[in-house]
Design an enzyme around this catalytic site. Structure first.
Site, PDB file in Angstrom:
ATOM      1  N   CYS A  17      23.664  47.298  22.457  1.00 29.93           N
ATOM      2  CA  CYS A  17      23.077  47.405  21.119  1.00 29.93           C
ATOM      3  C   CYS A  17      24.059  46.883  20.077  1.00 29.93           C
ATOM      4  CB  CYS A  17      22.704  48.853  20.807  1.00 29.93           C
ATOM      5  SG  CYS A  17      24.121  49.970  20.796  1.00 29.93           S
ATOM      6  N   CYS A  84      55.001  17.628  45.656  1.00 32.04           N
ATOM      7  CA  CYS A  84      55.985  18.676  45.892  1.00 32.04           C
ATOM      8  C   CYS A  84      55.663  19.891  45.038  1.00 32.04           C
ATOM      9  CB  CYS A  84      57.407  18.186  45.600  1.00 32.04           C
ATOM     10  SG  CYS A  84      57.681  17.799  43.857  1.00 32.04           S
ATOM     11  N   ASP A 483      36.768  55.231  59.986  1.00 37.18           N
ATOM     12  CA  ASP A 483      35.530  55.999  59.878  1.00 37.18           C
ATOM     13  C   ASP A 483      35.022  56.193  61.311  1.00 37.18           C
ATOM     14  OD1 ASP A 483      33.002  57.011  58.861  1.00 37.18           O
ATOM     15  OD2 ASP A 483      32.189  55.058  59.439  1.00 37.18           O
TER      16      ASP A 483
END
Length: 792
Positions: A17, A84, A483
């Site tokens: 807004c 380089c 897990d």
């Protein structure tokens, strides 16, 4: 006097807004050096007039402090002409000055620059900035073919230079075998050396001039200065009538050897990107589709999502999709690293670049072009290769001052010998040797070629490294946290045992499958799979409804049946025990009756441990790594899995936030932690860990967070990823050592007059080749041959 200002723009994200725009304007106006800030809500662009010294980083920090974010735009460009590390530094500085650019990474090995900016980047502006520092920029379209062409086209100048230089070197070689002098006339030496110096060696003058014009220096400048000094000293002696001590052979030999070194370097650098080229070659150029009932062969670029792709035996798949009809075995090894073919039936997902070994497949196209998994893998590997590892910053800092320091040492060398009473020739040759022996190329190539080789060979074996910083950290991992479900176990519940008290096991399975047909519960799916495997017909069911936390009930063929857990049995009075899950369900629940209810059978389910999980944990243990499991499952299930795999520790019943805290505790107690997961609930822990690995068989969220993606569900890829990290890090350290020690030894030898310019040129040419060749040894890496040998 009017104070100078510049205009900067930021693409803002998160405004909703007008008050957001006002708040952001106030926040930006408070940044020191900001003269005016205007925020356009409609375009989501902040336009600022600032002092020239106001950094983009300070503005971005102010935006984020105000609660918004800045869009990150990225652009890759190919840079032509770099030779380089000093060239790399010059390009990075030039691109960093572009408005909105927040990060620049230039890779000498790939010849590519990766820019991150806070606004859309205009390629024309980027190309102009690159041109201003002496190079050429182009958008990468078919970079692999360009590299191949460069490596092949450069051979003919090298051949001509060798043919012209060889007669100049024959007298020097002759002196090694015969005491009699063999001398070419001075005018002939000049005639042979001049085209080498100014025609074939023009690239050194051109690149050196551009470096000086940009206020910097590079390897080309050193070669141009050194060989020019030797050449013009010889011309001066020849004009004076002294043709006994000419150094045309030194100047021509240096140029020829440097050209040879660059040619070998380009060829070797091309080899480091072999993995990317192999992946890119998997994409077929044409595809066969069915449109309006007709089979058509079309160019790959015309294939779109929704097409029906027809794939014959032996053909490569041109897109990602789902099999609609047909069966076959598909070789997915080049994409996932999985060596065994995978059976594909209706409903199976398939990937672009894989090979249909047998059968005829009709595939509904889901993704084409850059949206395919193969294209994303190529893009992620290329992005990882173009980024810089933190260790490379040391080499970059040295390279930034390398050329000016070397020129200063060469001048001091000349002056020192001159003041010490040496003649002009001796002083000049010593200074020339200093200029020629010094090479910033090896410093610039040491890290990127090792990273390219490491990430490339890892990708070939199903390990997709998306973050080179993670690769650098992974070699120090002391803890791997897993897990459980979907990572160490298959994540798919299976019915593993049944016992029927009435009738046979088929009747028990038929009743259970019928009672909960249509249910999406994991146990229901396991029962359904088992019933289908036995070919059982489902019976009609009425009044079926779920009993939350207990099971289901309903009428099956007129019989009222219950299917549930131990809590349901207790509720119905069929089981009385303080711990209903102890002693393997009370030794399969002692047979009993209660009123009109009868126990007619028992079923046991499990989430099976993945094949290879135990071997992976053993491999990690052999590497000296502590293993842990962080699971949201019940303590009993998690502990059982941990015991079977011989994990060092286990924590169960964890919510996502709990896993994050567990990672932090492991970091405090053990050091560097790697987290391996596959689900959305693992994402916070993956983000917290020092190194994050996600199974590609899991969710997209986990893979987006993770720095390393394991392209198949094989847990053995976890120790493999750590192993390739260790080996890549070892190559980086070796390369940096070689690069530094070469210059530390070579420059003092040259300054002391103990190094012939021609020998210095050969040594300089081979320094870069040795660094790249050392990195290429990584291409022979295979996952865990060494670990398996230790175990076996």
């Amino acid at each position: 006097m009017v104070e100078q200002t510049i205009e900067q723009q930021l693409d803002i994200r998160g405004m909703t807004c007008a008050s957001c725009a006002v708040r952001l304007e106030k926040a930006l106006a408070k940044v020191a050096g900001v003269k005016q800030a205007q925020v356009n809500l409609a375009t989501e662009v902040a336009t600022l007039n600032t002092a020239p010294d106001v950094s983009t980083e300070a503005l971005v920090a102010a935006v984020r402090m105000a609660g918004f974010d800045v869009a990150q735009h990225q652009l890759d460009v190919d840079i032509t002409g770099m030779t380089c590390a000093s060239c790399v530094s010059r390009v990075e500085k030039g691109l960093a000055k572009l408005p909105g650019v927040s990060d620049v990474g230039v890779n000498l090995a790939t010849g590519r620059a990766h820019l991150t900016a806070n606004r859309e980047l205009d390629f024309a502006a980027v190309a102009q900035a690159v041109k201003a520092v002496g190079f050429t920029a182009s958008l990468p379209e078919d970079g692999q073919k360009v590299q191949t062409a460069d490596a092949r086209l450069v051979w003919w100048p090298l051949l001509v230079a060798g043919l012209l230089t060889l007669p100049l070197d024959v007298p020097m070689i002759w002196r090694w075998f015969s005491p009699q002098a063999l001398m070419l006339p001075g005018w002939l030496q000049w005639l042979l050396a001049t085209p080498v110096q100014f025609w074939l060696g023009a690239r050194f003058y051109r690149a050196g001039f551009l470096a000086v014009r940009a206020g910097s220096g590079n390897m080309d400048l050193l070669v141009a200065l050194g060989t020019s000094a030797a050449y013009f000293l010889s011309v001066w002696l020849l004009v004076q009538g002294d043709d006994r001590h000419l150094y045309f052979d030194s100047s021509a030999t240096v140029i020829t050897l440097v050209m040879l070194g660059k040619w070998l370097e380009v060829r070797a650098r091309y080899a480091t990107s072999a993995a990317i080229r192999a992946l890119a070659a998997l994409r077929p150029e044409r595809a066969t589709v069915r449109r309006d009932g007709k089979s058509l062969e079309i160019p790959l670029v015309e294939l779109v999502a929704g097409d029906t792709l027809l794939v014959r035996p032996g053909e490569r798949l041109a897109a990602d999709g789902v099999v609609q009809a047909g069966t076959g075995m598909v070789d997915e090894s080049m994409v996932t690293g999985e060596s065994f073919p995978v059976d594909k039936v209706s409903g199976s997902t398939v990937m672009a670049g894989t090979v249909n070994l047998n059968g005829f497949l009709e595939i509904l196209v889901r993704a084409t072009g850059k949206k395919t998994l193969l294209a994303q893998i190529i893009e992620q590997v290329e992005a990882a290769q173009v980024r810089k590892a933190p260790i490379q910053r040391l080499a970059d800092k040295v390279s930034a001052v390398f050329v000016p320091v070397v020129i200063g040492i060469a001048l001091l060398t000349f002056a020192g010998w001159w003041l010490a009473g040496a003649d002009l020739q001796h002083a000049s040759l010593a200074a020339v040797a200093v200029l020629v022996i010094a090479c910033p190329c090896a410093l610039g190539l040491a890290t990127p070629v090792a990273l390219m080789a490491g990430t490339g060979v890892a990708a070939r074996h199903g390990i997709l490294i998306q973050d080179v910083e993670a690769l650098e950290v992974a070699h120090r991992v002391s803890v791997v946290a897993f897990d459980k479900t979907g990572t160490l176990t298959s994540g798919k519940i299976q019915l593993v045992a049944m016992q029927a008290e009435e009738g046979d096991e088929s009747i028990l399975l038929q009743l259970a499958a019928s009672l909960q047909q249509g249910s999406e519960h994991p146990l229901a799916r396991a029962i359904d799979d088992a019933a289908r495997e036995k070919g059982l017909e489902l019976l009609p069911v009425q009044g079926m409804h779920a009993l939350p936390g207990l099971g289901v009930e309903g009428l099956v063929a007129g019989q009222h049946c219950w299917l549930g857990n131990a809590a349901l049995l207790q509720q119905q009075g069929l089981l009385v025990a303080e711990d209903p899950l102890s002693e393997r369900m009370q030794a399969w629940l002692a047979t009993g009756e209660s009123g009109a209810l009868r126990l007619i059978g028992r079923m046991e389910f499990t989430d099976p441990i993945k094949p290879g999980a135990a071997a992976a944990v053993a491999a990690l243990r052999s590497m000296g790594i502590y293993t842990a499991m962080l699971s949201g499952d019940r303590a009993a299930s998690a502990t059982l899995v941990a015991q079977q795999l011989v994990l060092d520790t286990v924590e169960a019943g964890l919510l996502p936030a709990d896993k994050t805290q567990a990672i932090r505790r492991l970091q405090q107690s053990h050091g560097i932690v790697a987290m391996v997961g596959d689900g959305i609930n693992d994402a916070p822990a993956l983000a917290t860990a020092d190194v994050s690995m996600a199974m590609a068989s899991g969710t997209d969220v986990a893979m987006q967070v993770a720095a390393i993606t394991l392209m198949r569900g094989d847990v053995m890829l976890v120790p493999a990823a750590l192993d390739i990290s260790r080996r890549t890090w070892q190559k980086i350290r070796q390369n940096l050592f070689f690069a530094f020690i070469y210059n530390l030894i070579g420059i003092p030898l040259a300054a002391s007059g103990k190094l012939d310019p021609a020998f210095a040129g050969a040594a300089m040419a081979m320094s870069s080749v040795s660094v790249v060749s050392n990195a290429l040894l990584l291409s022979r890496w295979r996952p865990f041959k060494k670990v398996i040998a230790k175990q076996g």
